[in-house]
Design an enzyme around this catalytic site. Structure first.
Site, PDB file in Angstrom:
ATOM      1  CD  GLU A 112      -3.123  -0.999  -0.043  1.00  0.00           C
ATOM      2  OE1 GLU A 112      -3.202   0.531  -0.537  1.00  0.00           O
ATOM      3  OE2 GLU A 112      -4.774  -1.595   0.178  1.00  0.00           O
ATOM      4  CG  ASP A 239      -5.967  -7.284  -7.855  1.00  0.00           C
ATOM      5  OD1 ASP A 239      -4.958  -7.454  -7.210  1.00  0.00           O
ATOM      6  OD2 ASP A 239      -6.276  -5.932  -7.265  1.00  0.00           O
ATOM      7  CD  GLU A 336     -14.755  -4.879  -2.504  1.00  0.00           C
ATOM      8  OE1 GLU A 336     -15.179  -3.846  -2.890  1.00  0.00           O
ATOM      9  OE2 GLU A 336     -13.164  -4.764  -2.785  1.00  0.00           O
ATOM     10  CD  GLU A 355      -9.783  -0.762  -8.923  1.00  0.00           C
ATOM     11  OE1 GLU A 355     -10.981  -0.532  -9.058  1.00  0.00           O
ATOM     12  OE2 GLU A 355      -8.633  -1.477  -7.891  1.00  0.00           O
ATOM     13  CB  THR A 439      -1.206  -0.985  -9.864  1.00  0.00           C
ATOM     14  OG1 THR A 439      -2.947  -1.629  -9.662  1.00  0.00           O
ATOM     15  CG2 THR A 439      -0.999  -0.533  -8.591  1.00  0.00           C
TER      16      THR A 439
HETATM   17  C1  DMJ Z   1      -5.863   1.133  -5.505  1.00  0.00           C
HETATM   18  O1  DMJ Z   1      -5.466   0.809  -4.147  1.00  0.00           O
HETATM   19  C2  DMJ Z   1      -5.078   0.062  -6.453  1.00  0.00           C
HETATM   20  O2  DMJ Z   1      -5.610   0.304  -7.887  1.00  0.00           O
HETATM   21  C3  DMJ Z   1      -4.736  -1.029  -6.620  1.00  0.00           C
HETATM   22  O3  DMJ Z   1      -4.681  -2.487  -7.787  1.00  0.00           O
HETATM   23  C4  DMJ Z   1      -6.037  -1.650  -6.253  1.00  0.00           C
HETATM   24  N1  DMJ Z   1      -7.300  -1.233  -5.265  1.00  0.00           N
HETATM   25  C5  DMJ Z   1      -7.010  -0.163  -4.878  1.00  0.00           C
HETATM   26  C6  DMJ Z   1      -8.446   0.481  -5.760  1.00  0.00           C
HETATM   27  O4  DMJ Z   1      -9.582  -0.545  -5.765  1.00  0.00           O
END
Ligand code: DMJ
Length: 449
Positions: A112, A239, A336, A355, A439
């Protein structure tokens, strides 16, 4: 005028006014996104400036580790620049540079902190040219490096920023494999190759442990290298591992990443893809046998059409996006977790995730098909309708009841608003050929050879 000439004239006039109308619509929507961004940002600033996150219902603050890492400020910085809030961005940048310190004995989650803070600092550095941001990123990177000191080279989940003490060997591919864009960029910008080498090794070691049929599982022990949960899917915990296999090739031109992606996507399409009544979904399967274990998907999985687009598979991207948009429409906003076979909500929360907007943006950018603009417009309206509060934006406890949750994740600014803005705003906003989004949607420009 001949009859033919009249028909051509009428058609051309209609087309021109359609394009003009669409342009007006686009710029009006882009302005709306800016206004809503500023509404939420003002809420954060008013109630929680100097803290990690705002809890928008109680108007109280949350610091992830008891002490602040200025999470929302750092995660939002490049968006402030991109959406044209230069003055606000400069004030925030100055505040971050003066107040952000990593010299704290707190145990942080490497993944994170890497995607939100390291990525945020690097992207904002590229936009502002403020070397102090790169110095902060370098300091953070150095403090995170001990995570890689496991017997396999895959990172531990937590590290103490002061002592370097690590803990928690049970991890997952998303956390072991979503580090290379940030650490690799840090290596390129500082010349310290160790950052690239360690994060690359973590990615490769994860890939090397794929099953005989080419899939990875959900949980892995970074000390023994053994899988502790063999469920395979493209959802949370896996993912962005796939995302970085492809994007590491896109950003760094690393051929080994390209080869790992090619092998992986073939296995994903063979074992995870699921056809239901003519619709395409990606479900869960056992990584060793390939047999179907669950027919669930969800908000996190919705990044996958975007990844299919950038890796060149538009037909599958379109079909999957259609399915996921149906999941959104079923309740007017996406849950979710959703069982696509039973068409039922499994976990009803919506924490403001980006996303599906990200995928819509890539599809519209690449195909120009107005259907994706219309999808985005609908989703934007739904987000504002259900998640806006007097002070900012709030996630939902349930997409069924629309009851709000007292939390606003920083990725609302870093990703959700940004992808909506990019979808609606002028296409020349970014150099798409040279830019790769991490990401967490932090744009990184390839400025090195
Ligand atoms: C973000 O922190 C990033 O996109 C991560 O890869 C997945 N989840 C959250 C958003 O949903």
């Amino acid at each position: 005028m001949t009859r033919y000439a009249i028909i051509v004239f009428v058609l051309v006039t209609a087309l021109c006014s359609m394009t003009a109308a669409q342009k007006v619509d686009r710029s009006a929507l882009a302005e709306q996104v800016r206004a809503e961004f500023m509404h939420a940002w003002t809420g954060y600033k008013t109630h929680c400036w100097g803290h990690d996150d705002l809890k928008p219902l109680s108007r109280t603050c949350r610091d992830w580790y008891g002490e602040t890492l200025l999470m929302t400020a750092v995660d939002s910085l490049d968006s402030l620049y991109m959406l044209g809030f230069k003055q606000e961005a400069d004030i925030t940048r100055e505040y971050v540079v003066k107040n952000l310190s990593f010299d704290k004995s707190i145990e942080v989650q490497n993944f994170e902190i890497t995607i939100r803070i390291l990525g945020g600092l690097l992207s904002a550095y590229q936009m502002s040219n403020d070397k102090r941001l790169l110095d902060l990123a370098d300091d953070l990177g150095r403090r995170l490096l001990p995570v890689f000191d496991s017997p396999t080279g895959m990172p531990y989940k937590y590290v103490d920023l002061k002592t370097g003490k690590t803990r928690d060997p049970i991890s997952n591919p998303a956390e072991t494999g979503t580090l290379l864009l940030e650490f690799g960029t840090l290596a390129k910008l500082t010349g310290k190759t160790v950052y690239y080498a360690k994060a690359k090794r973590a990615l490769v070691e994860t890939y090397k442990r794929r099953s005989a049929i080419g899939l990875v599982g959900t949980n892995i022990n970074v000390e023994t290298g053994e899988w502790t949960n063999t469920a395979s899917h493209v959802s949370g915990e896996i993912d962005s591992y796939y995302e970085y296999l492809y994007k590491c090739w896109q950003l760094f031109g690393d051929g080994e990443c390209r080869q790992m992606w090619d092998t992986s996507i073939a296995a994903i399409n063979r074992y995870l893809a699921d056809e239901i009544d003519g619709g395409l979904w990606y479900g869960h399967a056992d990584m060793n046998t390939g047999s179907r274990t669950a027919t669930t998907t969800g908000a996190l999985d919705a990044f996958f059409p975007g990844l299919l687009v950038i890796s060149g598979d538009i037909p599958r991207a379109r079909r999957l996006q259609d399915s996921l948009y149906k999941m959104w429409q079923a309740n007017g906003i996406e849950p979710e977790v959703y069982d696509y076979r039973a068409s039922t909500v499994v976990h009803a929360g919506y924490p403001l995730r980006p996303e599906i907007v990200e995928s819509t943006y890539y599809l519209y950018r690449t195909t120009g098909d107005p259907i994706y603009f219309a999808m985005g417009k609908q989703m934007w309206g739904d987000l504002v309708k259900y998640c806006r509060t007097d002070s900012a934006y709030a996630g939902l406890k349930s997409v069924v009841t629309k009851e709000k949750q007292d939390y606003m994740h920083s990725f609302l600014f870093a990703e959700t608003f940004k992808y909506f803005y990019l979808l609606f705003a002028d296409r020349k906003l970014i150099d798409t050929k040279r830019t790769t989004f991490t990401t967490e949607a932090h744009p990184i420009r390839r400025t090195w050879k």
